[in-house]
Design a protein around this motif. Structure first.
Motif, PDB file in Angstrom:
ATOM      1  N   LYS A 353      94.499  31.757 -25.850  1.00 21.50           N
ATOM      2  CA  LYS A 353      94.259  30.590 -26.711  1.00 21.50           C
ATOM      3  C   LYS A 353      95.480  29.683 -26.745  1.00 21.50           C
ATOM      4  CE  LYS A 353      91.770  33.521 -29.941  1.00 21.50           C
ATOM      5  NZ  LYS A 353      92.050  34.176 -31.220  1.00 21.50           N
ATOM      6  N   LYS A 354      96.623  30.317 -26.765  1.00 20.26           N
ATOM      7  CA  LYS A 354      97.846  29.557 -26.984  1.00 20.26           C
ATOM      8  C   LYS A 354      98.970  30.278 -26.249  1.00 20.26           C
ATOM      9  CE  LYS A 354      99.196  29.550 -31.308  1.00 20.26           C
ATOM     10  NZ  LYS A 354      98.959  29.509 -32.750  1.00 20.26           N
ATOM     11  N   ILE A 355      99.897  29.501 -25.704  1.00 16.81           N
ATOM     12  CA  ILE A 355     101.037  30.124 -25.018  1.00 16.81           C
ATOM     13  C   ILE A 355     102.326  29.744 -25.754  1.00 16.81           C
ATOM     14  CG2 ILE A 355     102.463  29.897 -22.933  1.00 16.81           C
ATOM     15  CD1 ILE A 355      99.921  29.931 -21.285  1.00 16.81           C
ATOM     16  N   ILE A 356     103.187  30.724 -25.888  1.00 15.69           N
ATOM     17  CA  ILE A 356     104.565  30.435 -26.298  1.00 15.69           C
ATOM     18  C   ILE A 356     105.452  30.956 -25.173  1.00 15.69           C
ATOM     19  CG2 ILE A 356     106.421  31.094 -27.883  1.00 15.69           C
ATOM     20  CD1 ILE A 356     104.445  31.093 -30.158  1.00 15.69           C
ATOM     21  N   VAL A 357     106.375  30.142 -24.732  1.00 17.94           N
ATOM     22  CA  VAL A 357     107.354  30.664 -23.775  1.00 17.94           C
ATOM     23  C   VAL A 357     108.357  31.423 -24.634  1.00 17.94           C
ATOM     24  CG1 VAL A 357     109.091  30.090 -22.050  1.00 17.94           C
ATOM     25  CG2 VAL A 357     106.959  28.777 -22.170  1.00 17.94           C
ATOM     26  N   SER A 358     108.185  32.734 -24.666  1.00 18.24           N
ATOM     27  CA  SER A 358     108.941  33.513 -25.631  1.00 18.24           C
ATOM     28  C   SER A 358     110.319  33.933 -25.118  1.00 18.24           C
ATOM     29  CB  SER A 358     108.122  34.731 -26.083  1.00 18.24           C
ATOM     30  OG  SER A 358     107.443  35.305 -24.997  1.00 18.24           O
ATOM     31  N   GLU A 359     110.586  33.697 -23.847  1.00 20.39           N
ATOM     32  CA  GLU A 359     111.936  33.878 -23.283  1.00 20.39           C
ATOM     33  C   GLU A 359     112.052  33.082 -21.989  1.00 20.39           C
ATOM     34  OE1 GLU A 359     113.436  37.804 -22.398  1.00 20.39           O
ATOM     35  OE2 GLU A 359     112.779  38.580 -24.339  1.00 20.39           O
ATOM     36  N   ASN A 360     113.208  32.458 -21.823  1.00 16.20           N
ATOM     37  CA  ASN A 360     113.570  31.837 -20.551  1.00 16.20           C
ATOM     38  C   ASN A 360     115.065  31.530 -20.660  1.00 16.20           C
ATOM     39  OD1 ASN A 360     113.548  28.560 -19.251  1.00 16.20           O
ATOM     40  ND2 ASN A 360     113.085  30.328 -17.961  1.00 16.20           N
ATOM     41  N   GLY A 361     115.791  31.774 -19.590  1.00 19.38           N
ATOM     42  CA  GLY A 361     117.233  31.531 -19.652  1.00 19.38           C
ATOM     43  C   GLY A 361     117.904  32.007 -18.376  1.00 19.38           C
ATOM     44  N   ALA A 362     119.227  31.933 -18.340  1.00 19.27           N
ATOM     45  CA  ALA A 362     119.924  32.250 -17.092  1.00 19.27           C
ATOM     46  C   ALA A 362     121.334  32.776 -17.344  1.00 19.27           C
ATOM     47  CB  ALA A 362     120.018  30.989 -16.236  1.00 19.27           C
ATOM     48  N   TYR A 363     121.740  33.651 -16.425  1.00 19.51           N
ATOM     49  CA  TYR A 363     123.124  34.136 -16.444  1.00 19.51           C
ATOM     50  C   TYR A 363     123.914  33.418 -15.354  1.00 19.51           C
ATOM     51  CZ  TYR A 363     126.699  37.219 -14.357  1.00 19.51           C
ATOM     52  OH  TYR A 363     127.827  37.704 -13.768  1.00 19.51           O
ATOM     53  N   ILE A 379     122.891  24.194 -18.238  1.00 20.54           N
ATOM     54  CA  ILE A 379     122.256  22.986 -18.796  1.00 20.54           C
ATOM     55  C   ILE A 379     121.222  22.457 -17.798  1.00 20.54           C
ATOM     56  CG2 ILE A 379     122.655  20.588 -19.511  1.00 20.54           C
ATOM     57  CD1 ILE A 379     125.444  21.497 -20.497  1.00 20.54           C
ATOM     58  N   GLN A 380     121.631  22.409 -16.548  1.00 19.66           N
ATOM     59  CA  GLN A 380     120.705  21.930 -15.511  1.00 19.66           C
ATOM     60  C   GLN A 380     119.451  22.815 -15.441  1.00 19.66           C
ATOM     61  OE1 GLN A 380     121.343  19.060 -13.423  1.00 19.66           O
ATOM     62  NE2 GLN A 380     119.133  19.401 -13.290  1.00 19.66           N
ATOM     63  N   TYR A 381     119.680  24.114 -15.533  1.00 18.70           N
ATOM     64  CA  TYR A 381     118.566  25.075 -15.503  1.00 18.70           C
ATOM     65  C   TYR A 381     117.575  24.755 -16.620  1.00 18.70           C
ATOM     66  CZ  TYR A 381     116.189  29.647 -15.796  1.00 18.70           C
ATOM     67  OH  TYR A 381     115.245  30.653 -15.836  1.00 18.70           O
ATOM     68  N   PHE A 382     118.091  24.579 -17.849  1.00 19.01           N
ATOM     69  CA  PHE A 382     117.183  24.297 -18.972  1.00 19.01           C
ATOM     70  C   PHE A 382     116.461  22.960 -18.763  1.00 19.01           C
ATOM     71  CE2 PHE A 382     119.912  27.299 -21.551  1.00 19.01           C
ATOM     72  CZ  PHE A 382     118.919  28.253 -21.661  1.00 19.01           C
ATOM     73  N   GLN A 383     117.184  21.972 -18.270  1.00 19.79           N
ATOM     74  CA  GLN A 383     116.539  20.671 -18.054  1.00 19.79           C
ATOM     75  C   GLN A 383     115.374  20.790 -17.073  1.00 19.79           C
ATOM     76  OE1 GLN A 383     119.742  18.025 -16.954  1.00 19.79           O
ATOM     77  NE2 GLN A 383     120.159  17.516 -19.084  1.00 19.79           N
ATOM     78  N   PHE A 403     111.303  29.619 -26.583  1.00 18.49           N
ATOM     79  CA  PHE A 403     112.466  30.315 -27.149  1.00 18.49           C
ATOM     80  C   PHE A 403     113.484  30.585 -26.038  1.00 18.49           C
ATOM     81  CE2 PHE A 403     109.216  32.728 -30.078  1.00 18.49           C
ATOM     82  CZ  PHE A 403     108.870  31.528 -30.686  1.00 18.49           C
ATOM     83  N   VAL A 404     114.694  30.138 -26.267  1.00 21.92           N
ATOM     84  CA  VAL A 404     115.764  30.345 -25.280  1.00 21.92           C
ATOM     85  C   VAL A 404     116.199  31.808 -25.302  1.00 21.92           C
ATOM     86  CG1 VAL A 404     118.183  29.830 -24.743  1.00 21.92           C
ATOM     87  CG2 VAL A 404     116.711  28.015 -25.634  1.00 21.92           C
ATOM     88  N   TRP A 405     116.358  32.397 -24.142  1.00 16.06           N
ATOM     89  CA  TRP A 405     117.073  33.656 -24.047  1.00 16.06           C
ATOM     90  C   TRP A 405     118.486  33.324 -23.615  1.00 16.06           C
ATOM     91  CZ3 TRP A 405     116.124  38.315 -25.881  1.00 16.06           C
ATOM     92  CH2 TRP A 405     117.082  39.305 -25.586  1.00 16.06           C
TER      93      TRP A 405
END
Ligand code: BGC
Length: 449
Positions: A353-363, A379-383, A403-405
Motif C-alpha cells: 500500500k505504501k513504501i517507506i525507504v527505511s534505510e539508505n546511506g553510504a560508507y 552528499i553526492q550519494y544522497f543527492q 530514513f537516512v542510515w
C-alpha cells in the motif's frame, strides 16, 4: 548530479528521518540487568569482526540519548527510528522482564515526543538474546512463541505512545548472514540452519504484525526488506538464469510470503526444499499480514554471472571495483537508477500500500581534520538517491518517507568500527560527536522551503 529538487517537492507530509539500531548504537551491553545478545558473544568468540571490535560501548547511546536526539532535531529530521534490544527488556528472552531496560525505552520515547520527533520502533534488528540462541535461536520452531512474547511486552508497554512499528529489520540479512554464511551472529552455516531460520522469520514477521494490531490502537505497522537490483553480467542465457536465482533469494524470499503469495518459485531447485515447509496451506496464510507500509532498504545493485563453482546458487558477483563502476568504500556499487527501478518494482506488488525507504546511506573513508569532516561523496550519494526517489514518487509510487542510515558512526556488524555511515562523526575513544558536511547538507535541505 546537482540536486534540482527541494524538500517541498516531496510533499508536506513526507517523513524524513534517521535510522539506528540497538546493538550498533547503545553500548551498555551488560548493565542495568541487560542479558547478553548473540552479538555480544559472537564478537567475543568468532574472530570474524574487523579489529576484533565489540559492540560493548558502541556510541554509548544508552547514556547519550538526550544529546543524540537533540542532534536529530537540530538537523531537521522528524522521525527517529531505533530498535529495542530484546535482551535488555527480557534478559532471558522469555520469562521475567527487566524493569530498568523497559524504563530506558520509555525515556527514549518520551524524549522523542517532547522534542516533537516521531518514534519508529523496530522490534527486531538482529540481536537475539543469547539465552534463546542456546535453544536453537531462529532455527527453532519455538521462535514463534518467544517472539510473540517479546512483541506483546513491547506493544503493551509502549503502545500508548508509539504508533509506528517495524516488525523485522531485513529478515534476509540476518537469516543469510547469521544462519547461512556464518558471517554474522550467531555464526551458523548451511541450508539446514538457513531454511528453518527463514521459515520461522517469515512466520514471526506476520505474527508480530498481528500482535501489534491487536494491542496497539491506530498502529501504523510495517516491516523492512533489503533489496538490490540484480543485473546479469552478460545477456547470455546462463547469466540471466544466475541473476534470476539470486533475485529470488535476495529480493523475493520474504516479501512474497508476507503478501500471501507463499515462497517464490522460479527455475531454482533450492526452493523446493523450502516449499516442503510450506506444504500445509496454513503456512501460506500464517506468513501473510496486511502491512500498512513496506520498508525498503537499498544500498547497492549487484552484477551477477553464472559460476558453476559456487555451490547451490551457481552464481557469483562481478564486483563494482573490478568493473570500474562507481562504488562506496564498502565496495558497494552506487547506482541510483537501480534504486528507482526497485522502488517501482516493489510498489507494483498487489498488496503493497505504501513504501517507506527505511534505510539508505553510504560508507566513505571520512577524514576528521581541524574539527571538520568534508564528506562530499556522501552528499553526492544522497543527492543522486533522493533524485531517483523523487522521480519514482512523481511517477506515482506511493512513497511517504525516507530514513537516512545513519545518525552517528556506529558499530557496523562484521566491519566493526571501521565502516562509518553516520551524518555525525564519532571519535570512539572520547565519544566526541562532530557533524559532517553531509549532516549540514541535510539540515539545509530540510530547512529550505
Ligand atoms: C542494516 C544496518 C547496517 C546497514 C549498512 C543494513 O542492512 O539494517 O544495520 O548497518 O545495512 O550495512
Amino acid at each position: 548530479m546537482n540536486s534540482v529538487f527541494n524538500v517541498s517537492d516531496f510533499g508536506k507530509k513526507f517523513l524524513w528521518g534517521v535510522a539506528t539500531a540497538a546493538v550498533q548504537n547503545e553500548g551498555a551491553y551488560n548493565i542495568d540487568g541487560k542479558g547478553l545478545s548473540v552479538w555480544d558473544t559472537f564478537s567475543k568468540r568468532s574472530g570474524k569482526i574487523i579489529g576484533a571490535a565489540k559492540p560493548y560501548e558502541a556510541c554509548d547511546f544508552y547514556h547519550r540519548y538526550k544529546d543524540d536526539l537533540l542532534l536529530v532535531k537540530a538537523l531537521g529530521f522528524k522521525v527517529f527510528r531505533f530498535s529495542i534490544a530484546w535482551s535488555r527488556i527480557l534478559p532471558e528472552g522469555i520469562g521475567k522482564t527487566n524493569k530498568e531496560g523497559i524504563a530506558f525505552y520509555h525515556k527514549v520515547i518520551d524524549e522523542c515526543l517532547q522534542l516533537g520527533l516521531i518514534p519508529f520502533v523496530t522490534l527486531y534488528h538482529w540481536d537475539l538474546p543469547q539465552a534463546l540462541e542456546k535453544e536453537g535461536g531462529w532455527t527453532s520452531h519455538s521462535m514463534l512463541r518467544w517472539f510473540s512474547r517479546f512483541a506483546t511486552v513491547c506493544a503493551e508497554e509502549y503502545g500508548d505512545k508509539v504508533k509506528n512499528w517495524i516488525i523485522l529489520n531485513e529478515p534476509m540479512g540476518f537469516t543469510s548472514l547469521g544462519y547461512g554464511l556464518g558471517k554474522h551472529a550467531p555464526g551458523k552455516t548451511g541450508l539446514n540452519n538457513f531454511f528453518p531460520a527463514v521459515h520461522n522469520a517469515a512466520l514471526a514477521q506476520a505474527e508480530g504484525g498481528r500482535i501489534i494490531r491487536n494491542i496497539v490502537e491506530h498502529a501504523n505497522i510495517g516491516t523492512t526488506f533489503s533489496c538490490s537490483e540484480i543485473i546479469p553480467f552478460t545477456q547470455s542465457e546462463k547469466d540471466i538464469a544466475a541473476a534470476n536465482r539470486m533475485d529470488i533469494l535476495l529480493n523475493r524470499l520474504f516479501i512474497e510470503p508476507s503478501l500471501g503469495m507463499g515462497y517464490p518459485y522460479g527455475n531454482f531447485q533450492l526452493m523446493d526444499k523450502l516449499h516442503l515447509y510450506n506444504k500445509a496451506w496454513k503456512y501460506t496464510e500464517r506468513m501473510k499480514f496486511d502491512f500498512d507500509f513496506v520498508g525498503i532498504q537499498n544500498y547497492f545493485s549487484l552484477t551477477v554471472k553464472h559460476n558453476p563453482i559456487i555451490p547451490i546458487i551457481n552464481a557469483s558477483e562481478v564486483k563494482a571495483v573490478t568493473r570500474n563502476a562507481p562504488h562506496t568504500d564498502m565496495g558497494w556499487e552506487i547506482n541510483a537508477a537501480s534504486f528507482y527501478r526497485m522502488l517501482k518494482r516493489f510498489a507494483a506488488y498487489d498488496g503493497v500500500k505504501k513504501i517507506i525507504v527505511s534505510e539508505n546511506g553510504a560508507y566513505f573513508k571520512d577524514i576528521l581534520q581541524n574539527g571538520v569532516v568534508n564528506d562530499a561523496q556522501r552528499i553526492q550519494y544522497f543527492q543522486d538517491y533522493l533524485q531517483a526517489m523523487l522521480q519514482a514518487k512523481q511517477e506515482g509510487v506511493n512513497i511517504n518517507g525516507y530514513f537516512v542510515w545513519t545518525l552517528t558512526d556506529n558499530f557496523e556488524w562484521a566491519e566493526g568500527y571501521r565502516a562509518r555511515f553516520g551524518l555525525i562523526h564519532v571519535d570512539f575513544k572520547t565519544q566526541l560527536r562532530t557533524i559532517k558536511s553531509s549532516g549540514y547538507w541535510w539540515r539545509n535541505f530540510l530547512n529550505r522551503k
